[in-house]
Design a protein around this motif. Sequence first.
Motif, mmCIF file in Angstrom:
data_model
loop_
_atom_site.group_PDB
_atom_site.id
_atom_site.type_symbol
_atom_site.label_atom_id
_atom_site.label_comp_id
_atom_site.label_asym_id
_atom_site.label_seq_id
_atom_site.Cartn_x
_atom_site.Cartn_y
_atom_site.Cartn_z
ATOM 1 N N ASP A 21 0.778 -1.528 0.252
ATOM 2 C CA ASP A 21 0.114 -0.069 -0.189
ATOM 3 C C ASP A 21 0.943 1.210 -0.343
ATOM 4 O O ASP A 21 0.245 2.286 0.141
ATOM 5 N N PHE A 22 2.193 1.308 0.373
ATOM 6 C CA PHE A 22 2.716 2.536 0.897
ATOM 7 C C PHE A 22 4.250 2.401 -0.883
ATOM 8 O O PHE A 22 4.750 3.382 -0.708
ATOM 9 N N ILE A 23 3.875 1.999 -1.341
ATOM 10 C CA ILE A 23 4.486 1.673 -3.318
ATOM 11 C C ILE A 23 4.220 2.990 -3.544
ATOM 12 O O ILE A 23 6.158 3.607 -3.666
ATOM 13 N N GLN A 24 3.338 3.136 -3.887
ATOM 14 C CA GLN A 24 3.267 4.437 -4.927
ATOM 15 C C GLN A 24 3.782 5.768 -4.086
ATOM 16 O O GLN A 24 4.689 6.433 -4.835
ATOM 17 N N LEU A 25 3.425 5.617 -2.680
ATOM 18 C CA LEU A 25 4.240 6.908 -1.897
ATOM 19 C C LEU A 25 5.771 7.297 -1.675
ATOM 20 O O LEU A 25 5.857 8.159 -2.067
ATOM 21 N N ASN A 26 6.277 6.162 -2.052
ATOM 22 C CA ASN A 26 7.301 6.175 -2.272
ATOM 23 C C ASN A 26 8.209 6.273 -3.228
ATOM 24 O O ASN A 26 9.147 7.033 -3.794
ATOM 25 N N THR A 27 7.287 6.125 -4.525
ATOM 26 C CA THR A 27 7.736 5.947 -5.894
ATOM 27 C C THR A 27 7.318 7.652 -6.262
ATOM 28 O O THR A 27 8.806 8.228 -6.319
ATOM 29 N N ASP A 28 6.899 7.965 -5.946
ATOM 30 C CA ASP A 28 6.790 9.455 -5.749
ATOM 31 C C ASP A 28 7.786 10.499 -5.128
ATOM 32 O O ASP A 28 7.655 11.451 -5.067
ATOM 33 N N ALA A 29 8.045 9.865 -3.934
ATOM 34 C CA ALA A 29 8.522 10.468 -2.910
ATOM 35 C C ALA A 29 10.369 10.461 -3.565
ATOM 36 O O ALA A 29 10.916 11.573 -3.737
ATOM 37 N N MET A 30 11.006 9.471 -3.918
ATOM 38 C CA MET A 30 11.734 8.983 -5.082
ATOM 39 C C MET A 30 11.747 10.202 -6.053
ATOM 40 O O MET A 30 12.742 10.762 -6.368
ATOM 41 N N GLU A 31 10.438 9.896 -7.078
ATOM 42 C CA GLU A 31 11.151 11.359 -8.140
ATOM 43 C C GLU A 31 10.611 12.399 -7.625
ATOM 44 O O GLU A 31 11.697 13.229 -8.360
ATOM 45 N N LEU A 32 10.146 12.623 -6.760
ATOM 46 C CA LEU A 32 10.124 14.384 -5.976
ATOM 47 C C LEU A 32 11.801 15.246 -5.826
ATOM 48 O O LEU A 32 12.218 15.488 -6.173
ATOM 49 N N GLY A 33 12.561 14.036 -4.948
ATOM 50 C CA GLY A 33 13.513 14.432 -4.761
ATOM 51 C C GLY A 33 14.827 14.313 -5.809
ATOM 52 O O GLY A 33 15.600 14.660 -5.987
ATOM 53 N N TYR A 34 14.606 13.098 -6.870
ATOM 54 C CA TYR A 34 15.096 13.540 -7.690
ATOM 55 C C TYR A 34 14.976 15.045 -8.651
ATOM 56 O O TYR A 34 16.004 15.234 -9.942
ATOM 57 N N LYS A 35 14.110 15.234 -8.851
ATOM 58 C CA LYS A 35 13.337 16.654 -9.282
ATOM 59 C C LYS A 35 13.826 17.804 -8.788
ATOM 60 O O LYS A 35 14.168 18.946 -9.506
ATOM 61 N N ILE A 36 14.152 17.089 -7.453
ATOM 62 C CA ILE A 36 14.716 18.642 -6.861
ATOM 63 C C ILE A 36 15.997 18.590 -7.128
ATOM 64 O O ILE A 36 16.648 20.063 -7.376
ATOM 65 N N ALA A 37 16.482 18.136 -7.005
ATOM 66 C CA ALA A 37 18.376 17.384 -7.566
ATOM 67 C C ALA A 37 18.606 17.978 -9.391
ATOM 68 O O ALA A 37 18.944 19.349 -9.440
ATOM 69 N N GLU A 38 17.440 18.156 -10.259
ATOM 70 C CA GLU A 38 17.515 17.777 -11.169
ATOM 71 C C GLU A 38 17.375 19.477 -11.843
ATOM 72 O O GLU A 38 17.825 20.452 -12.247
#
Length: 184
Positions: A160-177
């Motif tokens: 149930d938390f896979i999408q939440l964690n996927t969104d979080a990882m992608e958010l961090g990546y975008k911040i760095a980008e």
Amino acid sequence: MQRTRIVFSGSGGQGVITAAIILAEAAVIHEGMNATQSQSYGAAARGGATRSDIIISEDDIFFPGVTQPNILICLTQEAYTTFAPIVRPGGTLLTDTRFVTTTRKVDAKQIELPIYESVMEKIGKPIVFNISVLGALLGIHPIVRMESLLAVVKERVPKDFIQLNTDAMELGYKIAENYLQGGR
């Protein structure tokens, strides 16, 4: 790939150890590299100082400790104050703007990102802060592929938390980008 030495540091409860384990497992299981991960805790499990050392290499690793990391991640002021001097000259020092005020001059690239604030604004759940930090790290230093990190996350977190964690990882990546493109 050269040997990459990383120190994740912060306080208990921030997910520093979990993030380090995910990174090391991604390198070994999905990238075919060698990795070590070790950890140390302060006096208290929650709120005490926490540090995790990770070494990732295509070659053999003979000692798991990191004395001069290429990459140092500090998620609390205490971690920054304690560990900033150990970053390898020419390395990277990554901090979060909410928890750390950088005051030291180090011979490393200091990157200050608003990861926690972005997590709270876009996701609203601080529990995935550590995963966003991993995404930001990957955006700055592509140590492993995003797919490898996400594969480990899918194995380690409840369904149930896979999408939440996927969104979080992608958010961090975008911040760095965004940071790398000069948007800070």
